[in-house]
Design a protein around this motif. Structure first.
Motif, mmCIF file in Angstrom:
data_model
loop_
_atom_site.group_PDB
_atom_site.id
_atom_site.type_symbol
_atom_site.label_atom_id
_atom_site.label_comp_id
_atom_site.label_asym_id
_atom_site.label_seq_id
_atom_site.Cartn_x
_atom_site.Cartn_y
_atom_site.Cartn_z
ATOM 1 N N LEU A 46 0.828 -1.192 0.000
ATOM 2 C CA LEU A 46 0.000 0.000 0.000
ATOM 3 C C LEU A 46 0.871 1.253 0.000
ATOM 4 N N GLY A 47 0.692 2.111 -0.973
ATOM 5 C CA GLY A 47 1.459 3.353 -1.081
ATOM 6 C C GLY A 47 2.737 3.229 -1.881
ATOM 7 N N LEU A 48 3.123 2.019 -2.259
ATOM 8 C CA LEU A 48 4.367 1.808 -3.003
ATOM 9 C C LEU A 48 4.363 2.548 -4.339
ATOM 10 N N GLU A 49 3.192 2.737 -4.915
ATOM 11 C CA GLU A 49 3.100 3.412 -6.217
ATOM 12 C C GLU A 49 3.557 4.867 -6.162
ATOM 13 N N HIS A 50 3.712 5.437 -4.966
ATOM 14 C CA HIS A 50 4.161 6.817 -4.824
ATOM 15 C C HIS A 50 5.689 6.958 -4.814
ATOM 16 N N PHE A 51 6.383 5.829 -4.846
ATOM 17 C CA PHE A 51 7.837 5.847 -4.871
ATOM 18 C C PHE A 51 8.327 5.690 -6.300
ATOM 19 N N SER A 52 9.427 6.336 -6.627
ATOM 20 C CA SER A 52 9.952 6.239 -7.986
ATOM 21 C C SER A 52 10.822 5.008 -8.183
ATOM 22 N N HIS A 53 11.450 4.508 -7.115
ATOM 23 C CA HIS A 53 12.366 3.373 -7.226
ATOM 24 C C HIS A 53 12.223 2.445 -6.035
ATOM 25 N N LEU A 54 12.710 1.247 -6.227
ATOM 26 C CA LEU A 54 12.679 0.221 -5.203
ATOM 27 C C LEU A 54 14.073 -0.386 -5.118
ATOM 28 N N GLU A 55 14.601 -0.545 -3.913
ATOM 29 C CA GLU A 55 15.895 -1.193 -3.741
ATOM 30 C C GLU A 55 15.645 -2.657 -3.390
ATOM 31 N N VAL A 56 16.249 -3.543 -4.157
ATOM 32 C CA VAL A 56 16.009 -4.971 -4.007
ATOM 33 C C VAL A 56 17.316 -5.689 -3.674
ATOM 34 N N VAL A 57 17.281 -6.516 -2.648
ATOM 35 C CA VAL A 57 18.396 -7.401 -2.315
ATOM 36 C C VAL A 57 18.006 -8.765 -2.867
ATOM 37 N N PHE A 58 18.887 -9.359 -3.648
ATOM 38 C CA PHE A 58 18.541 -10.647 -4.245
ATOM 39 C C PHE A 58 19.721 -11.589 -4.221
ATOM 40 N N LEU A 59 19.459 -12.825 -4.590
ATOM 41 C CA LEU A 59 20.458 -13.882 -4.555
ATOM 42 C C LEU A 59 20.651 -14.453 -5.953
ATOM 43 N N PHE A 60 21.896 -14.571 -6.368
ATOM 44 C CA PHE A 60 22.214 -15.244 -7.637
ATOM 45 C C PHE A 60 22.142 -16.746 -7.360
ATOM 46 N N ASP A 61 20.965 -17.303 -7.405
ATOM 47 C CA ASP A 61 20.771 -18.691 -7.006
ATOM 48 C C ASP A 61 21.103 -19.704 -8.091
#
Length: 114
Positions: A46-61
């Motif tokens: 909820l409210g995420l659409e108001h942000f321009s970017h998202l920082e994602v931590v991911f795994l090279f699985d």
């Protein structure tokens, strides 16, 4: 330096994109982060659409640790470029399988699973 372990629990998984793994040409690939529906409901975004970017931590699985080469090499497989160390690369072949990315958000880019 003390060595400590940290355990991370995934909050979701990437759905879509492409199945084959290779280092480059990801700029046109689109995917969705599907959240773990046992832990999150639709209210989590909820409210995420108001942000321009998202920082994602991911795994090279899908990277075999035996293929990781920590010696300097040219970036992006460009033999005419000067070699750079393993921590200066943006590729998936690194001593640790975790990575970080910043990407633009759009409606539906992150959703509860189901």
């Amino acid at each position: 330096m003390a060595t400590e372990s940290v355990t991370l629990r995934p909050v979701g998984h990437v759905v879509g994109g492409r199945r084959e793994m290779y280092e480059d040409n990801w700029h046109d690939v689109r995917a969705v982060i599907q959240l773990d529906d046992e832990s999150f409901t639709a209210s989590a975004v909820l409210g995420l659409e108001h942000f321009s970017h998202l920082e994602v931590v991911f795994l090279f699985d899908r990277i075999d640790p035996a293929t990781v080469n920590s010696r300097p090499r040219p970036p992006r497989g460009n033999p005419s470029a000067a070699p750079v160390g393993v921590f200066a690369h943006r590729g998936p072949y690194r001593p640790r399988a975790d990575a970080f990315s910043t990407g633009g958000t759009h409606t539906g880019s992150m959703r509860p699973g189901g």
